[in-house]
Design a protein around this motif. Structure first.
Motif, PDB file in Angstrom:
ATOM      1  N   ARG A 162      62.667 -20.214  -1.758  1.00 25.89           N
ATOM      2  CA  ARG A 162      61.448 -19.703  -2.385  1.00 25.89           C
ATOM      3  C   ARG A 162      61.542 -19.763  -3.904  1.00 25.89           C
ATOM      4  O   ARG A 162      60.569 -20.111  -4.585  1.00 25.89           O
ATOM      5  CB  ARG A 162      61.187 -18.269  -1.924  1.00 25.89           C
ATOM      6  N   THR A 163      62.719 -19.438  -4.433  1.00 25.66           N
ATOM      7  CA  THR A 163      62.918 -19.542  -5.884  1.00 25.66           C
ATOM      8  C   THR A 163      62.782 -20.994  -6.330  1.00 25.66           C
ATOM      9  O   THR A 163      62.140 -21.299  -7.350  1.00 25.66           O
ATOM     10  CB  THR A 163      64.303 -19.012  -6.266  1.00 25.66           C
ATOM     11  N   ASN A 164      63.376 -21.907  -5.562  1.00 22.23           N
ATOM     12  CA  ASN A 164      63.300 -23.332  -5.896  1.00 22.23           C
ATOM     13  C   ASN A 164      61.864 -23.849  -5.790  1.00 22.23           C
ATOM     14  O   ASN A 164      61.400 -24.627  -6.628  1.00 22.23           O
ATOM     15  CB  ASN A 164      64.221 -24.115  -4.958  1.00 22.23           C
ATOM     16  N   SER A 165      61.142 -23.419  -4.734  1.00 18.33           N
ATOM     17  CA  SER A 165      59.754 -23.854  -4.553  1.00 18.33           C
ATOM     18  C   SER A 165      58.868 -23.375  -5.693  1.00 18.33           C
ATOM     19  O   SER A 165      57.984 -24.107  -6.153  1.00 18.33           O
ATOM     20  CB  SER A 165      59.211 -23.337  -3.212  1.00 18.33           C
ATOM     21  N   LYS A 166      59.079 -22.147  -6.132  1.00 19.65           N
ATOM     22  CA  LYS A 166      58.291 -21.625  -7.256  1.00 19.65           C
ATOM     23  C   LYS A 166      58.531 -22.465  -8.505  1.00 19.65           C
ATOM     24  O   LYS A 166      57.595 -22.790  -9.250  1.00 19.65           O
ATOM     25  CB  LYS A 166      58.654 -20.161  -7.523  1.00 19.65           C
ATOM     26  N   TYR A 167      59.789 -22.835  -8.733  1.00 21.79           N
ATOM     27  CA  TYR A 167      60.105 -23.674  -9.893  1.00 21.79           C
ATOM     28  C   TYR A 167      59.405 -25.026  -9.793  1.00 21.79           C
ATOM     29  O   TYR A 167      58.816 -25.512 -10.766  1.00 21.79           O
ATOM     30  CB  TYR A 167      61.622 -23.861  -9.977  1.00 21.79           C
ATOM     31  N   ALA A 209      52.305 -27.939 -11.486  1.00 23.51           N
ATOM     32  CA  ALA A 209      51.106 -27.429 -12.167  1.00 23.51           C
ATOM     33  C   ALA A 209      51.058 -27.893 -13.620  1.00 23.51           C
ATOM     34  O   ALA A 209      49.999 -28.286 -14.127  1.00 23.51           O
ATOM     35  CB  ALA A 209      51.079 -25.901 -12.089  1.00 23.51           C
ATOM     36  N   LYS A 210      52.222 -27.858 -14.299  1.00 19.93           N
ATOM     37  CA  LYS A 210      52.263 -28.317 -15.689  1.00 19.93           C
ATOM     38  C   LYS A 210      51.977 -29.814 -15.789  1.00 19.93           C
ATOM     39  O   LYS A 210      51.264 -30.272 -16.683  1.00 19.93           O
ATOM     40  CB  LYS A 210      53.628 -27.999 -16.291  1.00 19.93           C
ATOM     41  N   GLU A 220      48.302 -30.424 -15.218  1.00 24.15           N
ATOM     42  CA  GLU A 220      47.547 -30.041 -16.420  1.00 24.15           C
ATOM     43  C   GLU A 220      47.681 -31.104 -17.508  1.00 24.15           C
ATOM     44  O   GLU A 220      46.701 -31.471 -18.170  1.00 24.15           O
ATOM     45  CB  GLU A 220      48.052 -28.699 -16.927  1.00 24.15           C
ATOM     46  N   HIS A 221      48.904 -31.618 -17.671  1.00 26.35           N
ATOM     47  CA  HIS A 221      49.130 -32.677 -18.660  1.00 26.35           C
ATOM     48  C   HIS A 221      48.350 -33.931 -18.290  1.00 26.35           C
ATOM     49  O   HIS A 221      47.739 -34.577 -19.157  1.00 26.35           O
ATOM     50  CB  HIS A 221      50.624 -32.989 -18.739  1.00 26.35           C
ATOM     51  N   SER A 222      48.371 -34.290 -17.007  1.00 22.77           N
ATOM     52  CA  SER A 222      47.638 -35.473 -16.555  1.00 22.77           C
ATOM     53  C   SER A 222      46.136 -35.294 -16.748  1.00 22.77           C
ATOM     54  O   SER A 222      45.431 -36.231 -17.162  1.00 22.77           O
ATOM     55  CB  SER A 222      47.952 -35.738 -15.073  1.00 22.77           C
ATOM     56  N   ARG A 223      45.636 -34.093 -16.465  1.00 19.50           N
ATOM     57  CA  ARG A 223      44.213 -33.820 -16.652  1.00 19.50           C
ATOM     58  C   ARG A 223      43.822 -33.909 -18.121  1.00 19.50           C
ATOM     59  O   ARG A 223      42.783 -34.502 -18.467  1.00 19.50           O
ATOM     60  CB  ARG A 223      43.883 -32.439 -16.089  1.00 19.50           C
TER      61      ARG A 223
END
Length: 322
Positions: free
Chosen positions: A86-91, A97-98, A101-104
């Motif tokens: 779960r910690t790895n998935s959140k990372y 997401a970043k 956002e950069h691609s958008r």
């Protein structure tokens, strides 16, 4: 192995204290059954949990969300592993997401840049129209090339989300071909090209803008890799399950070894070495757009014998079938 060693030690001690052999064996069997029962119960408990986890993973499109919705196991090492994943998935989700956002932001910048760059191009072409001479006509040729390259950049920037800009409407092969030929008419005239059209008058539904771009890229390649006595033939065929557009040229053709890779991003092959301005992006974008529109794009070619590119529109797009 530890259990077997413990059993042997127990039987040895039972023998030393003179416990009857049958009694020792009976007690050993009881211990064996207790051990196997505990082992099998733990095995099936874990197997049941992991089977549900694999089934859930198969149902998910976004695999990184697996541990967020998975149930919490009731065995200790599973709980530790779940917390770690779960910690790895959140990372990973934060990174994705970043990147999105950069691609958008990148696509929005390209869209704005294309919009802004088209204004001076249009203004320059109007100036050329008002001041026609040998120099301005050459400038107009270069502006036309810039315009096509800007369009290529725009489609490349939108290549990951092309379907959002689709507008499906009734059209014909003649309409699509005429629109693409109009965009490249001056280049065809300068190349002294001759056109031949034999297209069926059948209506079907497609995104005209994207299809015109695809046909235009095929025309651009035909012009770029032409030979003397340049000829282009447009023909069509209505089949049981599709309607096909064939674009044939008599150019330099494609080497047989390069043919399977012509749709790969950035691949230019032998012709790219002969023509340094080749980018290997045009056909890559054509294949990507066609895949998004459910159009099959195929290419056949022989060295020094020309090339035939075919667009296979699915039967579902025929207006007569609605």
């Amino acid at each position: 192995m530890c259990f077997i060693a413990a059993e042997l030690i127990f039987l040895g001690m039972a023998w030393l204290i003179e416990i009857p052999v049958l009694m020792g064996i009976f007690m050993g069997v009881i211990f064996l059954l207790a051990f196997c029962s505990s082992f099998l119960w733990d095995f099936y408990r874990r197997k049941k949990y992991y089977d549900r986890l694999f089934a859930l993973s198969d149902q998910l499109d976004e695999k990184t969300l697996l541990m967020e919705i998975a149930e919490r196991p009731d065995f200790l090492d599973g709980q530790i592993l779940t917390q770690l994943l779960r910690t790895n998935s959140k990372y990973e989700n934060d990174r994705i997401a970043k990147m999105e956002e950069h691609s958008r932001d990148y696509r929005e910048f390209i869209d704005a840049w294309v919009h802004e760059i088209k204004t001076p191009i249009t203004s320059a072409r109007l100036i050329v129209e008002n001041e026609k001479n040998v120099v301005t006509l050459r400038i107009d040729d270069e502006l036309r090339k810039i315009d096509h390259l800007v369009e290529l950049v725009l489609y490349y920037a939108r290549s990951s989300q092309t379907e959002k800009d689709f507008k499906v409407e009734p059209t014909t092969l003649q309409t699509l071909v005429n629109a693409a030929v109009k965009n490249y008419s001056k280049a065809i005239i300068q190349a002294k090209g001759r056109l031949k059209m034999d297209l069926p008058q059948v209506s079907f539904c497609a995104d005209m803008k994207s299809c015109t771009f695809v046909i235009g890229q095929i025309l651009s390649n035909a012009i770029k890799y032409r030979r003397e006595d340049f000829r282009l033939t447009f023909s069509g065929k209505v089949g049981k399950n599709e309607i096909c557009l064939y674009i044939q040229d008599n150019g330099i053709g494609i080497d047989a070894a390069d043919l399977p890779r012509v749709f790969d991003k950035g691949f230019t092959g032998e012709n790219g070495r002969r023509f340094p301005k080749s980018t290997g992006i045009g056909l890559y974008l054509c294949r990507k757009l066609c895949d998004s529109m459910n159009i099959k794009l195929t290419i056949k070619s022989e060295k020094d014998r020309g090339t035939i590119v075919a667009l296979h529109f699915p039967a579902e797009s025929l207006v007569s079938l609605f």
